[in-house]
Write an enzyme that holds these catalytic residues in place. Structure first.
Site, PDB file in Angstrom:
ATOM      1  N   LYS A  51       0.831  -1.212   0.000  1.00 13.92           N
ATOM      2  CA  LYS A  51       0.000   0.000   0.000  1.00 13.92           C
ATOM      3  C   LYS A  51       0.863   1.259   0.000  1.00 13.92           C
ATOM      4  O   LYS A  51       0.497   2.263  -0.608  1.00 13.92           O
ATOM      5  CB  LYS A  51      -0.970  -0.023   1.174  1.00 13.92           C
ATOM      6  CG  LYS A  51      -2.120  -0.988   0.914  1.00 13.92           C
ATOM      7  CD  LYS A  51      -2.998  -1.195   2.116  1.00 13.92           C
ATOM      8  CE  LYS A  51      -4.062  -2.249   1.808  1.00 13.92           C
ATOM      9  NZ  LYS A  51      -4.727  -2.714   3.034  1.00 13.92           N
ATOM     10  N   LYS A 106      -4.113 -11.510  -8.343  1.00 13.75           N
ATOM     11  CA  LYS A 106      -5.396 -12.082  -7.924  1.00 13.75           C
ATOM     12  C   LYS A 106      -6.548 -11.165  -8.316  1.00 13.75           C
ATOM     13  O   LYS A 106      -6.328  -9.989  -8.606  1.00 13.75           O
ATOM     14  CB  LYS A 106      -5.386 -12.284  -6.411  1.00 13.75           C
ATOM     15  CG  LYS A 106      -5.193 -10.996  -5.629  1.00 13.75           C
ATOM     16  CD  LYS A 106      -5.125 -11.273  -4.132  1.00 13.75           C
ATOM     17  CE  LYS A 106      -4.772 -10.049  -3.328  1.00 13.75           C
ATOM     18  NZ  LYS A 106      -5.834  -9.154  -2.954  1.00 13.75           N
ATOM     19  N   LYS A 108     -11.100  -6.054  -5.695  1.00 17.61           N
ATOM     20  CA  LYS A 108     -12.267  -5.171  -5.804  1.00 17.61           C
ATOM     21  C   LYS A 108     -11.977  -3.945  -6.647  1.00 17.61           C
ATOM     22  O   LYS A 108     -12.839  -3.468  -7.367  1.00 17.61           O
ATOM     23  CB  LYS A 108     -12.709  -4.702  -4.411  1.00 17.61           C
ATOM     24  CG  LYS A 108     -13.411  -5.764  -3.607  1.00 17.61           C
ATOM     25  CD  LYS A 108     -14.079  -5.145  -2.380  1.00 17.61           C
ATOM     26  CE  LYS A 108     -13.979  -6.056  -1.179  1.00 17.61           C
ATOM     27  NZ  LYS A 108     -12.872  -5.729  -0.280  1.00 17.61           N
TER      28      LYS A 108
HETATM   29  P1  TYM Z   1     -10.974  -7.908   1.788  1.00 18.91           P
HETATM   30  O1  TYM Z   1     -12.140  -6.982   1.866  1.00 18.91           O
HETATM   31  O2  TYM Z   1      -9.816  -7.506   0.957  1.00 18.91           O
HETATM   32  O3  TYM Z   1     -11.447  -9.330   1.260  1.00 18.91           O
HETATM   33  C1  TYM Z   1     -12.533 -10.015   1.876  1.00 18.91           C
HETATM   34  C2  TYM Z   1     -12.269 -11.512   1.875  1.00 18.91           C
HETATM   35  O4  TYM Z   1     -12.101 -11.978   0.527  1.00 18.91           O
HETATM   36  C3  TYM Z   1     -10.881 -12.687   0.428  1.00 18.91           C
HETATM   37  N1  TYM Z   1     -10.299 -12.465  -0.919  1.00 18.91           N
HETATM   38  C4  TYM Z   1      -9.858 -13.439  -1.719  1.00 18.91           C
HETATM   39  N2  TYM Z   1      -9.799 -14.765  -1.541  1.00 18.91           N
HETATM   40  C5  TYM Z   1      -9.317 -15.513  -2.569  1.00 18.91           C
HETATM   41  N3  TYM Z   1      -8.903 -14.981  -3.756  1.00 18.91           N
HETATM   42  C6  TYM Z   1      -8.948 -13.644  -3.971  1.00 18.91           C
HETATM   43  N4  TYM Z   1      -8.581 -13.152  -5.152  1.00 18.91           N
HETATM   44  C7  TYM Z   1      -9.421 -12.810  -2.921  1.00 18.91           C
HETATM   45  N5  TYM Z   1      -9.599 -11.474  -2.791  1.00 18.91           N
HETATM   46  C8  TYM Z   1     -10.136 -11.282  -1.555  1.00 18.91           C
HETATM   47  C9  TYM Z   1      -9.981 -12.120   1.514  1.00 18.91           C
HETATM   48  O5  TYM Z   1      -8.963 -13.032   1.859  1.00 18.91           O
HETATM   49  C10 TYM Z   1     -10.991 -11.885   2.625  1.00 18.91           C
HETATM   50  O6  TYM Z   1     -11.211 -13.077   3.339  1.00 18.91           O
HETATM   51  N6  TYM Z   1      -8.468  -7.277   6.062  1.00 18.91           N
HETATM   52  C11 TYM Z   1      -9.639  -7.885   5.487  1.00 18.91           C
HETATM   53  C12 TYM Z   1     -10.930  -7.459   6.147  1.00 18.91           C
HETATM   54  C13 TYM Z   1     -10.982  -7.689   7.609  1.00 18.91           C
HETATM   55  C14 TYM Z   1     -11.001  -8.941   8.281  1.00 18.91           C
HETATM   56  C15 TYM Z   1     -11.093  -8.644   9.657  1.00 18.91           C
HETATM   57  C16 TYM Z   1     -10.946 -10.268   7.813  1.00 18.91           C
HETATM   58  C17 TYM Z   1     -11.053  -6.721   8.564  1.00 18.91           C
HETATM   59  N7  TYM Z   1     -11.129  -7.297   9.799  1.00 18.91           N
HETATM   60  C18 TYM Z   1     -11.140  -9.668  10.589  1.00 18.91           C
HETATM   61  C19 TYM Z   1     -10.981 -11.274   8.784  1.00 18.91           C
HETATM   62  C20 TYM Z   1     -11.077 -10.981  10.147  1.00 18.91           C
HETATM   63  C21 TYM Z   1      -9.710  -7.491   4.014  1.00 18.91           C
HETATM   64  O7  TYM Z   1      -9.213  -6.490   3.617  1.00 18.91           O
HETATM   65  O8  TYM Z   1     -10.487  -8.307   3.253  1.00 18.91           O
END
Ligand code: TYM
Length: 345
Positions: free
Chosen positions: A126, A208, A211
């Site tokens: 980032k 990967k 969003k």
């Molecule tokens: P975020 O919003 O980036 O993504 C949400 C979930 O989707 C999964 N993910 C993927 N899995 C497989 N392949 C991909 N291409 C892919 N892109 C996204 C992520 O692994 C995630 O599970 N930091 C976290 C949000 C968060 C969180 C938490 C997660 C905040 N507090 C507590 C677990 C527990 C995040 O940015 O996810």
């Protein structure tokens, strides 16, 4: 007096194990979010005590402009529900509606060292992408994530592969708290039903699905049928193998991986065999994949609008979720304050 024993928990009955996870409201959800996270949320809701939230506070670390925030929060909720998450079975809530998250985050910040936070891969990425907004929230992002998880004393965290390092850090911080102040928290683990964590690759063979980046190489749960076909047909391929049983280049492996997620075993076998005997036609393979993707995504997409249009229903869901999450948070925070010694009478 008669007692209805049906409602009493048998002393031998096991307490449900606790699950927590979150998704940032930074755009439309995609296939990676589904297969990395939501699919497991839906499977886990029957047997575990689940806390799933929209990580709106985390999104402020990279998205200071909040014009789209409300719409994005509503969309994440609606897309989760459209995928089969039942707000009556789980606590589905917004991170900012549970204020004790911020309090636990503050205590955990005293246990997290600058050096280890600076080494986090997502932090370094980032900083590279946005060097003019290296704020303290970005640095302590894994600390806030730890607070989310251990606030409910969760043991399992269903996430995709990209969150693995954050989960290691959450374990470190939880253990550090326990060693310093006494055992309050279980060690949280990343969870995918005893399988490797998933990384859903993008369609251009680079990185990967995401969003906000590479949108033409990402399949969103909101994509129309024609858009899905267009994106899949543009996926990178080549003229095919010339030697039987050759190893697959990464971008071809990715197409097989995507096919495995949505196509039947027969279809997979056919294209594997075609690849191994050098008769594969990638045009046909992509057409098949596109149709299977359409079959998979269309029903989810078609469910979302009705949920989104019911603002009153969404409000009720958020309130109900916050109530459940706050109840669990109060119990944990009482233990936390006592363990730290913040109790003077
Ligand atoms: P975020 O919003 O980036 O993504 C949400 C979930 O989707 C999964 N993910 C993927 N899995 C497989 N392949 C991909 N291409 C892919 N892109 C996204 C992520 O692994 C995630 O599970 N930091 C976290 C949000 C968060 C969180 C938490 C997660 C905040 N507090 C507590 C677990 C527990 C995040 O940015 O996810």
């Amino acid at each position: 007096m008669t007692i209805d024993f049906h409602y009493l928990r048998h002393p031998m009955e096991k307490k449900k194990e606790i699950v927590m996870s979150g998704i940032r409201p930074t755009g439309f959800l995609h296939l990676g979010n589904y297969f990395g996270a939501i699919r497991n949320y839906v499977k886990m809701q029957e047997e575990f005590e689940c806390y799933f939230m929209v990580a709106d506070l985390h999104s402020l670390t990279t998205h200071p402009d909040t014009k789209e925030l409300k719409a994005n929060v509503h969309r994440v909720l609606a897309e989760n529900i459209a995928c089969g998450l039942d707000p009556d079975k789980v606590a589905l809530y917004c991170q900012s509606h549970v204020h004790e998250t911020a309090e636990l985050y503050l205590y955990l910040n005293m246990l997290a060292y600058k050096g280890e936070l600076e080494k986090t891969t997502t932090f370094k990425d980032k900083v590279r992408l946005n060097p003019q907004n290296v704020n303290a929230g970005l640095l302590t992002y894994p600390v806030l994530m730890t607070a989310d998880i251990i606030l409910h004393r969760a043991s399992y965290v269903p996430v995709g592969k990209d969150q693995e390092q954050h989960l290691e850090m959450a374990r470190t911080f939880a253990n550090r708290f326990n060693h310093r102040y006494g055992e309050v928290f279980p060690e949280p683990q990343a969870f995918n039903f005893n399988q490797e964590l998933i990384k859903v690759p993008s369609l251009d063979g680079a990185g990967k699905m995401s969003k906000s980046e590479n949108q033409m190489a990402t399949l969103y749960l909101a994509d129309e049928d024609e858009m899905i076909r267009k994106k899949v047909m543009k996926a990178k391929t080549d003229s095919g193998p010339t030697e039987p049983d050759s190893p697959k280049p990464d971008y071809i492996e990715n197409i097989f991986l995507l096919m495995k997620l949505v196509s039947s075993a027969d279809v997979m076998q056919k294209f594997e065999a075609d690849y191994n005997n050098c008769s594969i036609r990638y045009g046909d393979m992509k057409k098949q994949l596109a149709e299977d993707m359409v079959q998979f995504i269309a029903p989810i997409r078609n469910n979302v609008d009705a949920i989104l249009n019911d603002e009153k229903g969404l409000k009720q869901i958020m309130e109900q979720g916050a109530e459940k999450a706050n109840k669990s948070a109060h119990t944990t925070m009482k233990l936390v304050r006592e363990a730290i010694g913040l109790k003077y009478y």
